[in-house]
Design a protein around this motif. Structure first.
Motif, PDB file in Angstrom:
ATOM      1  N   GLY A 134       0.795  -1.220   0.000  1.00  9.60           N
ATOM      2  CA  GLY A 134       0.000   0.000   0.000  1.00  9.60           C
ATOM      3  C   GLY A 134       0.826   1.267   0.000  1.00  9.60           C
ATOM      4  N   ILE A 135       2.010   1.205  -0.616  1.00  5.46           N
ATOM      5  CA  ILE A 135       2.908   2.354  -0.648  1.00  5.46           C
ATOM      6  C   ILE A 135       2.743   3.089  -1.981  1.00  5.46           C
ATOM      7  CG2 ILE A 135       5.337   3.059  -0.670  1.00  5.46           C
ATOM      8  CD1 ILE A 135       5.876   0.627   1.162  1.00  5.46           C
ATOM      9  N   ASN A 136       2.578   4.382  -1.914  1.00  6.99           N
ATOM     10  CA  ASN A 136       2.423   5.210  -3.115  1.00  6.99           C
ATOM     11  C   ASN A 136       3.767   5.297  -3.833  1.00  6.99           C
ATOM     12  OD1 ASN A 136       1.955   7.099  -5.069  1.00  6.99           O
ATOM     13  ND2 ASN A 136       1.011   8.603  -3.713  1.00  6.99           N
ATOM     14  N   PHE A 137       3.881   4.585  -4.944  1.00  7.96           N
ATOM     15  CA  PHE A 137       5.177   4.504  -5.631  1.00  7.96           C
ATOM     16  C   PHE A 137       5.645   5.865  -6.139  1.00  7.96           C
ATOM     17  CE2 PHE A 137       2.033   3.840  -8.982  1.00  7.96           C
ATOM     18  CZ  PHE A 137       2.493   4.655  -9.991  1.00  7.96           C
ATOM     19  N   ALA A 138       4.720   6.789  -6.367  1.00  4.83           N
ATOM     20  CA  ALA A 138       5.107   8.103  -6.908  1.00  4.83           C
ATOM     21  C   ALA A 138       5.886   8.922  -5.890  1.00  4.83           C
ATOM     22  CB  ALA A 138       3.863   8.865  -7.347  1.00  4.83           C
ATOM     23  N   ASP A 139       5.728   8.609  -4.616  1.00  5.90           N
ATOM     24  CA  ASP A 139       6.397   9.376  -3.558  1.00  5.90           C
ATOM     25  C   ASP A 139       7.681   8.724  -3.066  1.00  5.90           C
ATOM     26  OD1 ASP A 139       4.410  11.280  -3.576  1.00  5.90           O
ATOM     27  OD2 ASP A 139       3.199  10.255  -2.057  1.00  5.90           O
ATOM     28  N   THR A 140       8.098   7.606  -3.629  1.00  2.00           N
ATOM     29  CA  THR A 140       9.238   6.869  -3.096  1.00  2.00           C
ATOM     30  C   THR A 140      10.565   7.487  -3.505  1.00  2.00           C
ATOM     31  OG1 THR A 140       9.206   5.364  -4.980  1.00  2.00           O
ATOM     32  CG2 THR A 140       8.012   4.672  -3.001  1.00  2.00           C
ATOM     33  N   VAL A 164      16.349  -0.576  -1.353  1.00  3.59           N
ATOM     34  CA  VAL A 164      15.665   0.046  -0.217  1.00  3.59           C
ATOM     35  C   VAL A 164      15.082   1.383  -0.650  1.00  3.59           C
ATOM     36  CG1 VAL A 164      15.905   0.832   2.167  1.00  3.59           C
ATOM     37  CG2 VAL A 164      17.306  -1.068   1.348  1.00  3.59           C
ATOM     38  N   PHE A 165      13.830   1.624  -0.239  1.00  2.00           N
ATOM     39  CA  PHE A 165      13.127   2.841  -0.630  1.00  2.00           C
ATOM     40  C   PHE A 165      12.435   3.469   0.572  1.00  2.00           C
ATOM     41  CE2 PHE A 165      13.320  -0.043  -4.196  1.00  2.00           C
ATOM     42  CZ  PHE A 165      13.675   0.766  -5.271  1.00  2.00           C
ATOM     43  N   LEU A 166      12.405   4.792   0.586  1.00  2.00           N
ATOM     44  CA  LEU A 166      11.590   5.543   1.537  1.00  2.00           C
ATOM     45  C   LEU A 166      10.309   5.935   0.819  1.00  2.00           C
ATOM     46  CD1 LEU A 166      11.103   7.161   4.186  1.00  2.00           C
ATOM     47  CD2 LEU A 166      12.353   9.057   3.118  1.00  2.00           C
ATOM     48  N   GLY A 167       9.174   5.572   1.390  1.00  2.00           N
ATOM     49  CA  GLY A 167       7.898   5.887   0.765  1.00  2.00           C
ATOM     50  C   GLY A 167       6.848   6.247   1.791  1.00  2.00           C
ATOM     51  N   LYS A 168       5.630   6.416   1.339  1.00  2.00           N
ATOM     52  CA  LYS A 168       4.530   6.780   2.235  1.00  2.00           C
ATOM     53  C   LYS A 168       3.367   5.809   2.080  1.00  2.00           C
ATOM     54  CE  LYS A 168       5.435  11.723   2.729  1.00  2.00           C
ATOM     55  NZ  LYS A 168       4.886  13.102   2.569  1.00  2.00           N
ATOM     56  N   GLU A 176       5.490   7.912   6.637  1.00  2.00           N
ATOM     57  CA  GLU A 176       6.720   7.446   6.007  1.00  2.00           C
ATOM     58  C   GLU A 176       7.073   6.026   6.467  1.00  2.00           C
ATOM     59  OE1 GLU A 176       9.425  11.223   4.827  1.00  2.00           O
ATOM     60  OE2 GLU A 176       9.422  10.735   6.967  1.00  2.00           O
ATOM     61  N   VAL A 177       7.429   5.197   5.523  1.00  2.00           N
ATOM     62  CA  VAL A 177       7.814   3.812   5.796  1.00  2.00           C
ATOM     63  C   VAL A 177       9.008   3.450   4.921  1.00  2.00           C
ATOM     64  CG1 VAL A 177       5.459   3.131   6.416  1.00  2.00           C
ATOM     65  CG2 VAL A 177       6.247   2.862   4.057  1.00  2.00           C
ATOM     66  N   ILE A 178       9.653   2.348   5.268  1.00  2.00           N
ATOM     67  CA  ILE A 178      10.772   1.828   4.496  1.00  2.00           C
ATOM     68  C   ILE A 178      10.328   0.553   3.780  1.00  2.00           C
ATOM     69  CG2 ILE A 178      13.087   0.814   4.615  1.00  2.00           C
ATOM     70  CD1 ILE A 178      13.087   3.807   5.107  1.00  2.00           C
ATOM     71  N   LEU A 179      10.568   0.503   2.490  1.00  2.00           N
ATOM     72  CA  LEU A 179      10.288  -0.686   1.683  1.00  2.00           C
ATOM     73  C   LEU A 179      11.613  -1.339   1.317  1.00  2.00           C
ATOM     74  CD1 LEU A 179       8.143  -2.351   0.034  1.00  2.00           C
ATOM     75  CD2 LEU A 179       8.704  -0.852  -1.896  1.00  2.00           C
ATOM     76  N   ARG A 180      11.726  -2.632   1.581  1.00  2.00           N
ATOM     77  CA  ARG A 180      12.968  -3.354   1.305  1.00  2.00           C
ATOM     78  C   ARG A 180      12.676  -4.539   0.398  1.00  2.00           C
ATOM     79  NH1 ARG A 180      15.782  -6.132   6.267  1.00  2.00           N
ATOM     80  NH2 ARG A 180      14.672  -7.950   5.492  1.00  2.00           N
ATOM     81  N   ILE A 181      13.443  -4.639  -0.672  1.00  2.00           N
ATOM     82  CA  ILE A 181      13.255  -5.702  -1.653  1.00  2.00           C
ATOM     83  C   ILE A 181      14.578  -6.446  -1.820  1.00  2.00           C
ATOM     84  CG2 ILE A 181      12.523  -6.249  -3.993  1.00  2.00           C
ATOM     85  CD1 ILE A 181      11.206  -3.433  -4.066  1.00  2.00           C
ATOM     86  N   ALA A 182      14.560  -7.756  -1.570  1.00  2.00           N
ATOM     87  CA  ALA A 182      15.769  -8.571  -1.675  1.00  2.00           C
ATOM     88  C   ALA A 182      15.588  -9.635  -2.741  1.00  2.00           C
ATOM     89  CB  ALA A 182      16.078  -9.234  -0.333  1.00  2.00           C
ATOM     90  N   HIS A 183      16.626  -9.903  -3.490  1.00  2.00           N
ATOM     91  CA  HIS A 183      16.585 -11.038  -4.400  1.00  2.00           C
ATOM     92  C   HIS A 183      16.655 -12.324  -3.576  1.00  2.00           C
ATOM     93  CE1 HIS A 183      17.924 -13.853  -7.590  1.00  2.00           C
ATOM     94  NE2 HIS A 183      17.172 -13.088  -8.358  1.00  2.00           N
ATOM     95  N   SER A 184      15.963 -13.353  -4.020  1.00  2.00           N
ATOM     96  CA  SER A 184      15.893 -14.595  -3.233  1.00  2.00           C
ATOM     97  C   SER A 184      17.249 -15.264  -3.068  1.00  2.00           C
ATOM     98  CB  SER A 184      14.911 -15.562  -3.886  1.00  2.00           C
ATOM     99  OG  SER A 184      15.304 -15.857  -5.214  1.00  2.00           O
ATOM    100  N   SER A 185      18.211 -14.939  -3.941  1.00  2.00           N
ATOM    101  CA  SER A 185      19.560 -15.499  -3.775  1.00  2.00           C
ATOM    102  C   SER A 185      20.250 -14.924  -2.547  1.00  2.00           C
ATOM    103  CB  SER A 185      20.407 -15.216  -5.020  1.00  2.00           C
ATOM    104  OG  SER A 185      20.568 -13.812  -5.211  1.00  2.00           O
ATOM    105  N   HIS A 186      19.764 -13.790  -2.070  1.00  2.00           N
ATOM    106  CA  HIS A 186      20.334 -13.168  -0.878  1.00  2.00           C
ATOM    107  C   HIS A 186      19.595 -13.590   0.384  1.00  2.00           C
ATOM    108  CE1 HIS A 186      21.903 -10.297   1.959  1.00  2.00           C
ATOM    109  NE2 HIS A 186      20.723  -9.712   2.087  1.00  2.00           N
ATOM    110  N   ARG A 187      18.256 -13.523   0.370  1.00  2.00           N
ATOM    111  CA  ARG A 187      17.467 -13.868   1.546  1.00  2.00           C
ATOM    112  C   ARG A 187      16.223 -14.653   1.143  1.00  2.00           C
ATOM    113  NH1 ARG A 187      21.261 -13.351   3.956  1.00  2.00           N
ATOM    114  NH2 ARG A 187      21.907 -11.677   5.361  1.00  2.00           N
ATOM    115  N   SER A 188      15.972 -15.733   1.845  1.00  2.00           N
ATOM    116  CA  SER A 188      14.752 -16.497   1.642  1.00  2.00           C
ATOM    117  C   SER A 188      13.632 -15.909   2.495  1.00  2.00           C
ATOM    118  CB  SER A 188      14.972 -17.955   2.041  1.00  2.00           C
ATOM    119  OG  SER A 188      15.180 -18.046   3.453  1.00  2.00           O
ATOM    120  N   LYS A 189      12.424 -16.348   2.231  1.00  2.00           N
ATOM    121  CA  LYS A 189      11.283 -15.916   3.041  1.00  2.00           C
ATOM    122  C   LYS A 189      11.470 -16.336   4.489  1.00  2.00           C
ATOM    123  CE  LYS A 189       6.245 -16.254   3.469  1.00  2.00           C
ATOM    124  NZ  LYS A 189       4.994 -16.757   2.852  1.00  2.00           N
TER     125      LYS A 189
END
Length: 336
Positions: free
Chosen positions: A27-33, A43-47, A52-65
């Motif tokens: 539910g993060i507004n991508f236009a504000d990131t 890593v992104f700062l968004g709303k 304000e919240v932090i969104l973190r995206i990792a490739h699965s080769s780095h971290r599993s669920k």
């Protein structure tokens, strides 16, 4: 502190579609990131709902669920125990971790509360700030002794920077030095008072300063290791290389000031044995090896001559220390 960025092969797999899907699921507004510096993740700062919240995206080769859920479990435990940490946020579907599948790649997505404060500067923050970082670390280690998680994080020697070191670094002498270093560390005593789940990277890149109150962020590197290794990592990153401070006595003074204040705060919450403090230089060497491996992984080694002067000096300094058994900073941490 020198930046080490995500490896290029992973960057090539990260697309705008992945980002939009990740932001939408939380539910993060991508236009504000705003994209922030990412060490292993995007890593992104968004709303979200104007917050304000932090969104973190990792490739699965780095971290599993599962590993990410283990990280969040530790953060939640610390928060429930009264520590000030940035808690994970639920997605629109009520999940702490979302997985995005795309062709042959998958990405693990999380979101966290935004922590106030500016990024701390190396070796120039106040004594009380360093003491408070130490107190946070000591309390975290004390709580770690009682932690019985459902999800399990990895042990220190399963860190990819170590397991893939030979793949990253072709220098056989450095490979042998790391093997010896790992053998020395494995011989250390390991009990509840010396070993547990740690943050893994308490350094200026991961603490913010808000009116001399630190916010420790990003538990992505949390692992089971010796508590002394956590302290060694902080000392390593708070002690500039000779390229920045050429005079060795000044470097020692910088390291002493950080450690004495840090450990004063640490000791208010937790105690370490004399033998644990003796092992700090060993763990500083381990951190040097990890940084060397990550530079070989992420940077263009074939273009070394065109690197900036600091980056060249830093890598040369770390390699020379390990190959020639030179202390990163020649101090006795049992007597400071």
């Amino acid at each position: 502190m020198e930046e080490i960025h995500i490896e290029r092969s992973i960057k090539d797999k990260f697309t705008k579609e992945v980002f939009l899907e990740a932001a939408g699921r939380f539910g993060i507004n991508f236009a504000d990131t705003i994209e922030l510096d990412g060490f292993q993740n995007f890593v992104f700062l968004g709303k979200r709902n104007s917050i304000e919240v932090i969104l973190r995206i990792a490739h699965s080769s780095h971290r599993s669920k599962d590993l990410t859920l283990a990280e969040i479990e530790f953060i939640s435990y610390l928060a429930d125990s009264g520590m000030t940490v940035s808690k994970a946020l639920l997605s629109n579907q009520g999940e702490y971790v979302e997985v995005i599948e795309q062709a042959e790649n998958s990405f693990v997505v999380t979101a966290f509360e935004f922590a106030p404060g500016r990024r701390a500067e190396i070796c120039v923050e106040s004594d009380i700030f360093y003491e408070r970082i130490g107190r946070f670390t000591g309390k975290m280690h004390k709580l770690s002794k009682q932690f019985s998680p459902i999800q399990k994080r990895y042990d220190w020697n399963d860190n990819a920077a170590l397991t893939k070191f030979q793949n990253y670094v072709p220098n056989e002498l450095l490979q042998k030095k790391l093997e010896l270093l790992i053998s020395q560390i494995q011989s250390l005593s390991r009990d509840r008072d010396s070993f547990g789940l740690i943050h893994g990277d308490i350094s200026p890149g991961n603490y913010l300063n808000h009116e001399d109150h630190p916010s420790i962020i990003d538990f992505d590197q949390c692992e089971y290791s010796w508590f002394a290794s956590e302290i060694a990592t902080s000392i390593f990153h708070e002690t500039p290389i000779p390229f920045i401070i050429p005079d060795e006595n000044t470097r020692k003074a910088v390291a002493k000031r950080f450690f004495s204040n840090f450990y004063q705060g640490y000791s208010k919450e937790n105690t370490l044995s004399h033998s644990s403090l003796e092992a700090i230089p060993l763990f500083i060497n381990l951190r040097q090896a990890i940084v060397i491996g990550l530079k070989y992984r992420s940077l263009d080694m074939g273009n070394f001559d065109n690197w900036n002067d600091f980056s060249k000096a830093a890598l040369t300094f770390n390699i020379n220390n390990l190959i020639n058994d030179i202390p990163y900073i020649d101090l006795d941490f049992t007597s400071l």
